[in-house]
Motif scaffolding. Structure first.
Motif, mmCIF file in Angstrom:
data_model
loop_
_atom_site.group_PDB
_atom_site.id
_atom_site.type_symbol
_atom_site.label_atom_id
_atom_site.label_comp_id
_atom_site.label_asym_id
_atom_site.label_seq_id
_atom_site.Cartn_x
_atom_site.Cartn_y
_atom_site.Cartn_z
ATOM 1 N N ASP A 13 0.837 -1.222 -0.082
ATOM 2 C CA ASP A 13 -0.050 0.026 0.158
ATOM 3 C C ASP A 13 0.950 1.121 0.056
ATOM 4 O O ASP A 13 0.463 2.121 -0.701
ATOM 5 N N THR A 14 1.996 1.290 0.880
ATOM 6 C CA THR A 14 2.797 2.353 0.919
ATOM 7 C C THR A 14 3.460 2.717 -0.400
ATOM 8 O O THR A 14 3.648 3.859 -0.896
ATOM 9 N N LEU A 15 4.138 1.556 -1.100
ATOM 10 C CA LEU A 15 4.854 1.746 -2.565
ATOM 11 C C LEU A 15 3.916 2.299 -3.632
ATOM 12 O O LEU A 15 4.293 2.987 -4.671
ATOM 13 N N LEU A 16 2.492 1.669 -3.352
ATOM 14 C CA LEU A 16 1.548 2.190 -4.449
ATOM 15 C C LEU A 16 0.565 3.302 -4.208
ATOM 16 O O LEU A 16 -0.301 3.596 -4.584
ATOM 17 N N LEU A 17 1.357 4.283 -3.048
ATOM 18 C CA LEU A 17 0.570 5.691 -2.700
ATOM 19 C C LEU A 17 -0.864 5.310 -2.239
ATOM 20 O O LEU A 17 -1.856 6.038 -2.558
ATOM 21 N N ARG A 18 -1.025 4.347 -1.366
ATOM 22 C CA ARG A 18 -2.361 4.083 -0.898
ATOM 23 C C ARG A 18 -2.305 3.888 0.812
ATOM 24 O O ARG A 18 -3.200 3.372 1.559
ATOM 25 N N ALA A 19 -1.412 4.538 1.098
ATOM 26 C CA ALA A 19 -1.184 4.555 2.886
ATOM 27 C C ALA A 19 -1.542 5.877 3.286
ATOM 28 O O ALA A 19 -1.433 5.801 4.512
ATOM 29 N N GLY A 20 -2.511 6.811 2.781
ATOM 30 C CA GLY A 20 -3.125 7.959 3.686
ATOM 31 C C GLY A 20 -2.591 9.003 2.738
ATOM 32 O O GLY A 20 -1.496 9.208 2.210
ATOM 33 N N PHE A 21 -3.298 10.082 2.961
ATOM 34 C CA PHE A 21 -2.983 11.635 2.139
ATOM 35 C C PHE A 21 -1.700 11.857 2.693
ATOM 36 O O PHE A 21 -1.095 12.337 2.011
ATOM 37 N N ASN A 22 -1.429 11.933 3.894
ATOM 38 C CA ASN A 22 -0.056 12.835 4.506
ATOM 39 C C ASN A 22 1.094 11.902 4.078
ATOM 40 O O ASN A 22 2.131 12.510 3.671
ATOM 41 N N THR A 23 1.130 10.537 4.124
ATOM 42 C CA THR A 23 2.359 9.770 3.621
ATOM 43 C C THR A 23 2.444 10.112 2.188
ATOM 44 O O THR A 23 3.678 10.267 1.855
ATOM 45 N N VAL A 74 4.017 13.395 1.493
ATOM 46 C CA VAL A 74 5.574 13.381 1.784
ATOM 47 C C VAL A 74 6.214 12.676 0.648
ATOM 48 O O VAL A 74 7.381 12.883 0.349
ATOM 49 N N ILE A 75 5.882 11.660 0.271
ATOM 50 C CA ILE A 75 6.536 10.638 -0.878
ATOM 51 C C ILE A 75 6.754 11.313 -2.179
ATOM 52 O O ILE A 75 7.595 11.276 -2.867
ATOM 53 N N ILE A 76 5.550 11.921 -2.562
ATOM 54 C CA ILE A 76 5.465 12.655 -3.835
ATOM 55 C C ILE A 76 6.327 13.916 -3.710
ATOM 56 O O ILE A 76 7.121 14.162 -4.397
ATOM 57 N N GLY A 77 6.308 14.585 -2.481
ATOM 58 C CA GLY A 77 7.293 15.956 -2.466
ATOM 59 C C GLY A 77 8.828 15.583 -2.464
ATOM 60 O O GLY A 77 9.548 16.248 -3.141
ATOM 61 N N THR A 78 9.269 14.542 -1.860
ATOM 62 C CA THR A 78 10.489 14.141 -1.692
ATOM 63 C C THR A 78 10.894 13.457 -2.801
ATOM 64 O O THR A 78 12.288 13.632 -3.380
ATOM 65 N N LEU A 121 12.233 5.904 -2.206
ATOM 66 C CA LEU A 121 12.173 4.798 -1.553
ATOM 67 C C LEU A 121 12.611 5.206 0.074
ATOM 68 O O LEU A 121 12.291 4.692 0.994
ATOM 69 N N GLY A 122 13.374 6.262 0.113
ATOM 70 C CA GLY A 122 13.540 6.770 1.548
ATOM 71 C C GLY A 122 12.470 7.106 2.062
ATOM 72 O O GLY A 122 12.195 6.754 3.524
ATOM 73 N N SER A 123 11.423 7.895 1.481
ATOM 74 C CA SER A 123 10.228 8.239 2.040
ATOM 75 C C SER A 123 9.437 7.109 2.672
ATOM 76 O O SER A 123 8.765 6.923 3.555
ATOM 77 N N VAL A 124 9.302 6.005 1.594
ATOM 78 C CA VAL A 124 8.620 4.906 1.823
ATOM 79 C C VAL A 124 9.211 4.068 2.919
ATOM 80 O O VAL A 124 8.410 3.547 3.848
ATOM 81 N N LEU A 125 10.345 3.920 3.105
ATOM 82 C CA LEU A 125 11.053 3.015 4.110
ATOM 83 C C LEU A 125 10.750 3.970 5.464
ATOM 84 O O LEU A 125 10.501 3.358 6.623
ATOM 85 N N SER A 126 11.093 5.371 5.573
ATOM 86 C CA SER A 126 10.691 6.097 6.597
ATOM 87 C C SER A 126 9.197 5.737 7.054
ATOM 88 O O SER A 126 8.818 5.676 8.571
#
Length: 462
Positions: free
Chosen positions: A17-27, A30-34, A263-268
């Motif tokens: 879910d996190t890799l596919l951008l389904r982990a929530g709006f805030n997450t 952060v992933i898209i911004g970084t 990947l850094g944002s996903v791992l974090s």
């Protein structure tokens, strides 16, 4: 004694879910911004690297801290929102540019070396920023809380407006780099030629540094002023291992930067209590390590293999040359004692001597037994060629470079392995012509024709 904390490993579904951008709006924000920030930092960092401005970028990032504190104090004094991100980034931009201007002024008007000027600006500006932060924490209201996060970054606190701001700066930096790619390339590789050709080198250089300032300021909140230089430099350095073409270098650096941010944002997000900025930098460090070790042309493993193969090739040539020159009654070959003597003379370790013999057998150049080394037809041909090249180059140095006969062997040893056929033919022709000229001069006849010209050094060492 502290007990280790239990590991809280994410489930497979959560990772997906996190890799596919389904982990929530805030997450996702952060992933898209970084990711966009990493893309821009990678592209702009290529020009900072090629322009030898890596340390300047580090000084620039540290010089932003006093601007952040001054912007907060000034805006708060007039009753405004001191922690407004655009205001803080504007202050950071002002002192960051001032730091770069101070470095350039010291280089132009003093005899300080660049590393000394960068060290002075970095330490003084960062010290001023730390003093400003200390003053704010003791005297300002509670609205100053969290201002020191710009030192180490606080990606998790990124808001949608912050992500839009970073994304806009990143897209603008990439578009400007693409539009000015030709001008940046010219200044990075030969600024003297650009000046002679009438190009506005100072203006192009200023635009290049402006892009570096933009990306640095945009990355302050994500990774902090201490680590933002890593996002600029590491992707460019990593991409440099994979290609020598500039356009591909820019593309690869952008991809590596974006991958590091993603990947850094996903791992974090998957590993709680791990700061995103540091994880992003560590991710880019892992990519750098892979590039350093595994790049096919410039990586450590490929370079080591190439050096070993070259050293083995030269060593086998030496052994073939000696075997060819010391022909015994059975043909071209060496006894085991002679082979050991050649190894001792060349300083070969025992394992390297065995590797040389193995290479000769593997290439079909020689056979070995208890009696020693015996060359095959191919080995005899190669040995004759190396011996001939050695004598030709030695004679050329004696005849046309005025090198004493007692000093030509070392030089000939370095060149005899790489002389191409056309250079050998040119050497033979020139030496024969020189012999004819000297013969004519010695006999008192008229000397006609031009004197022989040495082959171009580039061809000789090709």
């Amino acid at each position: 004694m502290l007990a280790p904390a239990p590991a809280d490993w994410p489930t497979f579904d959560r990772v997906l879910d996190t890799l596919l951008l389904r982990a929530g709006f805030n997450t996702n924000t952060v992933i898209i911004g970084t990711t966009l920030l990493g893309l821009a930092a990678g592209v702009v960092g290529v020009f900072a690297l090629l322009r030898k401005r890596s340390l300047t970028t580090d000084a620039l990032s540290h010089a932003t801290l006093p601007g952040i504190t001054l912007a907060f104090l000034i805006v708060s004094a007039f009753g405004g929102e001191g922690r407004s991100l655009p205001v803080l980034l504007l202050g950071a931009t002002a002192t960051g540019v001032l730091g770069v201007v101070c470095i350039q002024a010291m280089l132009r008007h003093t005899r300080l070396r660049e590393d000394a000027a960068i060290g002075v600006v970095l330490s003084v500006f960062f010290g001023a920023g730390v003093v400003g932060l200390s003053y704010i924490q003791k005297n300002a209201s509670s609205g100053a809380a969290g201002l020191n996060t710009f030192i180490y970054g606080q990606t998790a606190a990124m808001r949608v407006s912050d992500a839009w701001l970073m994304g806009g700066l990143a897209i603008g930096a990439v578009a400007a780099s693409a539009a000015l790619l030709k001008e940046f390339t010219l200044v990075c590789f030969d600024d003297a030629f650009a000046k002679v050709g009438g190009w506005p080198v100072s203006l192009i250089d200023l635009l290049m540094m402006a892009l570096v300032v933009l990306v640095t300021v945009a990355g302050l909140q994500a990774v902090g002023l201490i680590l933002v230089v890593a996002m600029l430099i590491i992707p460019a350095v990593s991409a440099r291992f994979w290609t020598q073409r500039l356009w591909l270098l820019v593309v690869l650096a952008g991809v590596i930067g974006a991958t590091s941010g993603y990947l850094g944002s996903v791992l974090s997000a998957l590993l709680p209590r791990k700061p995103a900025g540091a994880v992003i930098v560590l991710t880019s460090g892992v990519i750098f390590g892979v590039s350093l070790m595994g790049a096919p042309a410039r990586g450590f493993v490929a370079s080591a293999v190439r050096r070993v193969r070259t050293r083995l090739g030269i060593a086998t040539d030496h052994l073939l040359e000696v075997a060819h020159d010391r022909r015994d009654g059975r043909g071209a070959g060496l006894s085991a004692r002679d082979v050991a003597g050649v190894g001792a003379e060349r300083g070969w370790p025992a394992w390297f001597g065995r590797a040389v013999l193995w290479t000769l057998r593997a290439r079909g150049l020689a056979t070995t037994d208890e009696g020693g080394l015996r060359l095959t037809d191919a080995g005899r041909s190669r040995g004759a060629r190396v011996s001939r090249n050695h004598r030709l180059w030695a004679q050329y140095l004696i005849s046309h470079a005025d090198v004493a006969p007692s000093h030509v062997d070392w030089s000939a040893d370095q060149v005899e392995h790489v002389l191409p056929d056309e250079v050998v033919e040119a050497l033979e022709a020139q030496l024969a012509e020189g012999a004819g000229v000297r013969s004519g001069s010695d006999s008192g006849g008229a000397v006609t024709g031009s004197s022989p010209q040495p082959p171009a050094p580039g061809r000789a060492h090709a």
